[in-house]
Design a protein around this motif. Structure first.
Motif, PDB file in Angstrom:
ATOM      1  N   ASP A 156      20.537   4.338  15.716  1.00 34.39           N
ATOM      2  CA  ASP A 156      21.535   5.291  15.838  1.00 34.39           C
ATOM      3  C   ASP A 156      23.387   4.901  15.183  1.00 34.39           C
ATOM      4  OD1 ASP A 156      20.353   6.179  18.167  1.00 34.39           O
ATOM      5  OD2 ASP A 156      20.706   4.597  19.320  1.00 34.39           O
ATOM      6  N   VAL A 157      23.325   3.324  15.238  1.00 37.12           N
ATOM      7  CA  VAL A 157      24.243   3.364  13.863  1.00 37.12           C
ATOM      8  C   VAL A 157      23.775   3.292  13.145  1.00 37.12           C
ATOM      9  CG1 VAL A 157      25.281   0.708  13.303  1.00 37.12           C
ATOM     10  CG2 VAL A 157      24.431   0.797  16.226  1.00 37.12           C
ATOM     11  N   LEU A 158      22.642   3.427  12.534  1.00 34.13           N
ATOM     12  CA  LEU A 158      23.010   4.330  10.881  1.00 34.13           C
ATOM     13  C   LEU A 158      22.936   5.196  10.487  1.00 34.13           C
ATOM     14  CD1 LEU A 158      19.498   1.967   9.920  1.00 34.13           C
ATOM     15  CD2 LEU A 158      21.307   1.855   8.724  1.00 34.13           C
ATOM     16  N   ASN A 159      22.545   5.788  11.735  1.00 35.92           N
ATOM     17  CA  ASN A 159      23.092   7.620  12.084  1.00 35.92           C
ATOM     18  C   ASN A 159      24.939   7.983  11.778  1.00 35.92           C
ATOM     19  OD1 ASN A 159      20.246   8.402  11.100  1.00 35.92           O
ATOM     20  ND2 ASN A 159      19.799   8.558  13.679  1.00 35.92           N
ATOM     21  N   ALA A 160      25.235   7.201  12.886  1.00 37.88           N
ATOM     22  CA  ALA A 160      26.238   7.104  12.558  1.00 37.88           C
ATOM     23  C   ALA A 160      27.421   6.415  11.690  1.00 37.88           C
ATOM     24  CB  ALA A 160      27.042   5.926  14.001  1.00 37.88           C
ATOM     25  N   VAL A 161      26.598   5.895  10.930  1.00 41.18           N
ATOM     26  CA  VAL A 161      27.247   5.297   9.765  1.00 41.18           C
ATOM     27  C   VAL A 161      26.965   6.102   9.009  1.00 41.18           C
ATOM     28  CG1 VAL A 161      27.209   3.777   7.589  1.00 41.18           C
ATOM     29  CG2 VAL A 161      26.891   2.657  10.586  1.00 41.18           C
ATOM     30  N   PHE A 162      26.114   7.391   8.319  1.00 47.62           N
ATOM     31  CA  PHE A 162      26.084   8.151   7.785  1.00 47.62           C
ATOM     32  C   PHE A 162      26.990   9.237   7.997  1.00 47.62           C
ATOM     33  CE2 PHE A 162      21.398   5.905   7.224  1.00 47.62           C
ATOM     34  CZ  PHE A 162      21.461   5.880   6.289  1.00 47.62           C
ATOM     35  N   ARG A 163      26.612   9.407   9.150  1.00 46.44           N
ATOM     36  CA  ARG A 163      28.193  10.831   9.568  1.00 46.44           C
ATOM     37  C   ARG A 163      29.512  10.567   9.311  1.00 46.44           C
ATOM     38  NH1 ARG A 163      24.309  11.334  14.190  1.00 46.44           N
ATOM     39  NH2 ARG A 163      26.301  10.549  15.425  1.00 46.44           N
ATOM     40  N   MET A 164      29.929   8.812  10.085  1.00 50.03           N
ATOM     41  CA  MET A 164      31.152   8.754   9.017  1.00 50.03           C
ATOM     42  C   MET A 164      31.396   9.050   7.756  1.00 50.03           C
ATOM     43  SD  MET A 164      32.861   5.720   9.876  1.00 50.03           S
ATOM     44  CE  MET A 164      32.144   3.954   8.803  1.00 50.03           C
ATOM     45  N   LEU A 165      30.322   8.125   6.728  1.00 47.44           N
ATOM     46  CA  LEU A 165      30.235   8.975   5.038  1.00 47.44           C
ATOM     47  C   LEU A 165      30.480   9.731   4.894  1.00 47.44           C
ATOM     48  CD1 LEU A 165      27.701   5.757   4.298  1.00 47.44           C
ATOM     49  CD2 LEU A 165      30.518   5.440   4.282  1.00 47.44           C
ATOM     50  N   PRO A 198      24.160  -2.404  19.991  1.00 54.03           N
ATOM     51  CA  PRO A 198      23.852  -1.532  18.922  1.00 54.03           C
ATOM     52  C   PRO A 198      25.016  -0.158  19.281  1.00 54.03           C
ATOM     53  CG  PRO A 198      21.980  -2.493  19.713  1.00 54.03           C
ATOM     54  CD  PRO A 198      23.285  -3.514  20.494  1.00 54.03           C
ATOM     55  N   ASP A 199      25.099  -0.321  20.816  1.00 58.92           N
ATOM     56  CA  ASP A 199      25.600   0.530  21.520  1.00 58.92           C
ATOM     57  C   ASP A 199      26.679   0.685  21.515  1.00 58.92           C
ATOM     58  OD1 ASP A 199      23.210   1.530  23.118  1.00 58.92           O
ATOM     59  OD2 ASP A 199      23.306   0.230  24.254  1.00 58.92           O
ATOM     60  N   VAL A 200      28.143  -0.635  21.539  1.00 57.61           N
ATOM     61  CA  VAL A 200      28.907  -1.188  20.739  1.00 57.61           C
ATOM     62  C   VAL A 200      28.959  -0.251  18.987  1.00 57.61           C
ATOM     63  CG1 VAL A 200      30.690  -2.337  20.238  1.00 57.61           C
ATOM     64  CG2 VAL A 200      29.337  -2.830  22.692  1.00 57.61           C
ATOM     65  N   ARG A 201      28.575  -0.449  18.297  1.00 61.23           N
ATOM     66  CA  ARG A 201      28.961  -0.693  16.848  1.00 61.23           C
ATOM     67  C   ARG A 201      28.240   1.144  16.697  1.00 61.23           C
ATOM     68  NH1 ARG A 201      24.658  -4.788  16.222  1.00 61.23           N
ATOM     69  NH2 ARG A 201      22.977  -3.579  16.149  1.00 61.23           N
ATOM     70  N   ALA A 202      27.513   1.983  17.418  1.00 65.71           N
ATOM     71  CA  ALA A 202      27.213   2.991  17.470  1.00 65.71           C
ATOM     72  C   ALA A 202      27.993   4.290  18.023  1.00 65.71           C
ATOM     73  CB  ALA A 202      25.912   3.591  18.057  1.00 65.71           C
ATOM     74  N   LEU A 203      29.189   3.057  18.600  1.00 65.01           N
ATOM     75  CA  LEU A 203      29.954   4.165  19.676  1.00 65.01           C
ATOM     76  C   LEU A 203      31.049   4.213  19.118  1.00 65.01           C
ATOM     77  CD1 LEU A 203      29.185   3.785  23.235  1.00 65.01           C
ATOM     78  CD2 LEU A 203      28.915   5.611  22.668  1.00 65.01           C
ATOM     79  N   THR A 204      31.213   2.955  18.467  1.00 65.17           N
ATOM     80  CA  THR A 204      32.403   2.673  17.337  1.00 65.17           C
ATOM     81  C   THR A 204      33.131   3.663  16.398  1.00 65.17           C
ATOM     82  OG1 THR A 204      32.920   0.445  18.746  1.00 65.17           O
ATOM     83  CG2 THR A 204      33.980   0.992  16.494  1.00 65.17           C
TER      84      THR A 204
END
Length: 330
Positions: free
Chosen positions: A309-318, A264-270
């Motif tokens: 963390d991953v979901l938050n990163a995805v939402f910010r990217m969207l 999940p760290d890799v997914r979130a950071l990427t």
């Protein structure tokens, strides 16, 4: 690791103070002891002298660390670490590239090489601590002149790392199939501190063309900890060096990492890295080469992701992507 848990932030950035000449001489004697010992490993050191030499080097590293941490005033650090000759950086980095030779009359040096690998791990920790002590960019205010003591300390640290080919030494160990995993983790942690804490180091790494090497290795690295560190390092380049990531075709492997990586760290950071690139270079999304694959990766994350963390990163990217899509390009 020695001093790994200690706070390396300088306690006081007060006025410059004169460093006693005797203190500088004592520190240089420790550095010279390290330099003398490393030469023994380039020669055929008798087997029974290996562990004695290794123990002596370990004590020298411990003494060096204790002397530096006794007073972390930046002016004092500069006097100790960057004299006319006898740099602590060159003494430490020399151990990262040294290769022990077979002892005369010995059938195998496996035990000695194992001990030497542990010593190299100690040296990576020592180098990490040196970088941390010298790289206090977060303490530099916008009003401070670039020739102030902290910026100068940071610059000279980077200069020493580059001149001694320290980055090459770190990357060589990170990518080495023969090196123990614990040593490779120590190497990537050292590189992480260099890139994150030292702005000069971050620029030098990007301008040196090493980002593609790191990205290529990420795609074949199996150790989760090392993969996490590499993604965190790449994330650091997204703000000021986004062009370097775009040029080395970061987008292609990044989509696969977001969609399939088990960490999940890799997914979130990427995902954070992609978001940052899109923010600072909106046109990069317009020319994104794998939009369909990115859409599928996002769909999969939204439907099955368990990490907040991953979901938050995805939402910010969207959010960033939606803003870009409404932007009228001239």
């Amino acid at each position: 690791a020695v001093y790994a848990d200690m706070d390396l932030t300088p306690e006081d950035d007060g006025p410059p103070t004169a460093v006693p000449e005797g203190e500088v001489d004592a520190f240089l004697q420790v550095v010279e002891a390290l330099q003398t010992s490393t030469r023994a490993f380039h020669s055929q050191c008798p087997r029974d002298e290996w562990h004695t030499t290794l123990e002596r080097v370990g004590k020298a590293v411990e003494t060096m660390g204790a002397m530096l941490l006794a007073d972390t005033n930046p002016t004092r650090l500069q006097s100790l670490l960057f004299p006319v000759s006898g740099s602590a950086f060159s003494a430490v980095i020399a151990y990262l590239t040294a290769r022990p030779k077979k002892s005369p009359g010995a059938e195998s040096t496996d035990d000695a090489e194992s001990a030497f690998a542990k010593l190299r791990g100690l040296m990576f920790q020592a180098l990490t601590n040196l970088i941390s002590l010298c790289s206090q960019d977060h303490l530099v205010s916008e009003e401070e002149p670039q020739d102030g003591v902290y910026p100068e300390l940071s610059r000279r640290c980077c200069q020493s790392i580059m001149s001694e080919r320290g980055v090459e030494a770190m990357l060589a160990v990170i990518k080495s199939k023969e090196s123990p995993e614990v040593l490779r983790v120590a190497a990537v942690e050292c590189l992480f501190v260099f890139v994150v804490r030292n702005g000069h180091g971050r620029s030098a790494f990007a301008e040196g063309g090493w980002i593609p090497q790191l990205l290529t290795h990420l795609q074949v690295e199996s150790c989760p900890v090392i993969r996490n560190f590499i993604c965190a390092i790449l994330r650091e380049f997204a703000n000021q060096h986004a062009a370097s990531l775009v040029e080395c075709q970061y987008f292609h492997p990044s989509v696969a990492l977001v969609q399939n990586d088990p960490s999940p760290d890799v997914r979130a950071l990427t995902t954070e890295t992609l978001d940052c690139i899109f923010k600072v270079r909106p046109r990069s999304f317009a020319s994104f080469p794998a939009k369909a694959a990115l859409v599928e990766a996002v769909r999969q994350r939204l439907s099955s992701e368990q990490s907040a963390d991953v979901l938050n990163a995805v939402f910010r990217m969207l959010e960033t992507v939606f803003a870009i899509e409404g932007f009228a390009y001239p």
